[in-house]
Write an enzyme that holds these catalytic residues in place. Structure first.
Site, PDB file in Angstrom:
ATOM      1  CB  CYS A  83     -10.367  27.884   5.900  1.00  0.00           C
ATOM      2  SG  CYS A  83      -9.507  26.629   4.903  1.00  0.00           S
ATOM      3  CG  HIS A 198     -14.437  27.266   3.279  1.00  0.00           C
ATOM      4  ND1 HIS A 198     -13.785  28.475   3.204  1.00  0.00           N
ATOM      5  CD2 HIS A 198     -13.491  26.318   3.064  1.00  0.00           C
ATOM      6  CE1 HIS A 198     -12.502  28.277   2.943  1.00  0.00           C
ATOM      7  NE2 HIS A 198     -12.302  26.976   2.866  1.00  0.00           N
ATOM      8  CD  GLU A 200     -16.664  30.718   3.073  1.00  0.00           C
ATOM      9  OE1 GLU A 200     -15.563  30.505   2.514  1.00  0.00           O
ATOM     10  OE2 GLU A 200     -16.867  30.495   4.288  1.00  0.00           O
TER      11      GLU A 200
END
Length: 216
Positions: A83, A198, A200
């Site tokens: 990001c 992202h 994650e």
């Protein structure tokens, strides 16, 4: 087999808990650190980030991490920006004025368009799931961070109002389409790789990229 040792940079502009959990879930030995020397000595370096570009650069510089990131990038060891951690790798950003980045990749960070290509208003920030596509010039994902996604139609999770615009097509690894506009979603040059999305927060697809990074 020893777990891959990861330095996860903490400069107070990061979603550290979720990123650390994702890498630990995939078998990494994660050290969260704001120590430049720990970053320099890591097997692999992860540079996360949320928030404004200028705030991130200020925090990175005040902690002495800017030089550590630059030096690590030249070692050949894998480095992963996420990001805003991707955006600061570029020359500069236009977010809230003109701000200098780390200059590891040529290009600028620009605003996500507020209008679609047909002139209709669209939501900014760009939030939610969107598909990855090959860049306009085409780039084979084999041998790259995105190799696990080759031949698929992957959707990943974005939260951003600005995005990098690489100066070199050869650095551009994947795009996403938003309102008909191509937005750079991932880059890779040799050992330096980064995603605007992202991993994650992107479910099993995101975890597959974390595992790929750990295997490089």
């Amino acid at each position: 087999m020893a777990k891959p040792k990861i330095a996860l940079l903490d400069y107070s502009m990061c979603n550290l808990l979720n990123v650390a959990r994702a890498f630990e879930h995939c078998g990494a030995d994660v050290t969260v650190t704001e120590d430049p020397d720990v970053a320099r000595q890591a097997d692999r370096l992860v540079v996360p980030g949320v928030g404004a570009f200028s705030d991130s650069m200020r925090e990175v510089q005040s902690r002495g991490l800017a030089d550590a990131i630059r030096e690590f990038s030249h070692t050949g060891r894998p480095m992963f920006g996420i990001c805003v951690g991707m955006q600061i790798l570029f020359d500069a950003s236009e977010e809230f004025g003109e701000h200098e980045g780390l200059g590891l990749l040529p290009g600028r960070v620009r605003a996500v368009p507020a209008l679609t290509q047909t002139g209709d208003p669209q939501r900014v920030p760009h939030i939610g799931w969107n598909h990855l596509v090959e860049p306009a010039g085409g780039r084979d994902w084999m041998g790259t961070l995105l190799e696990p996604l080759s031949g698929a139609d992957p959707a990943v999770y974005f939260v951003h109002s600005f995005a990098a615009d690489p100066a070199l097509d050869s650095d551009r690894l994947a795009d996403t389409l938003y309102g008909g506009h191509r937005i750079c979603a991932a880059v890779q040059r040799d050992n330096l790789m980064a995603t605007q999305f992202h991993p994650e927060r992107s479910g099993e697809i995101g975890l597959s990229l974390v595992r790929r990074f750990l295997d490089l």
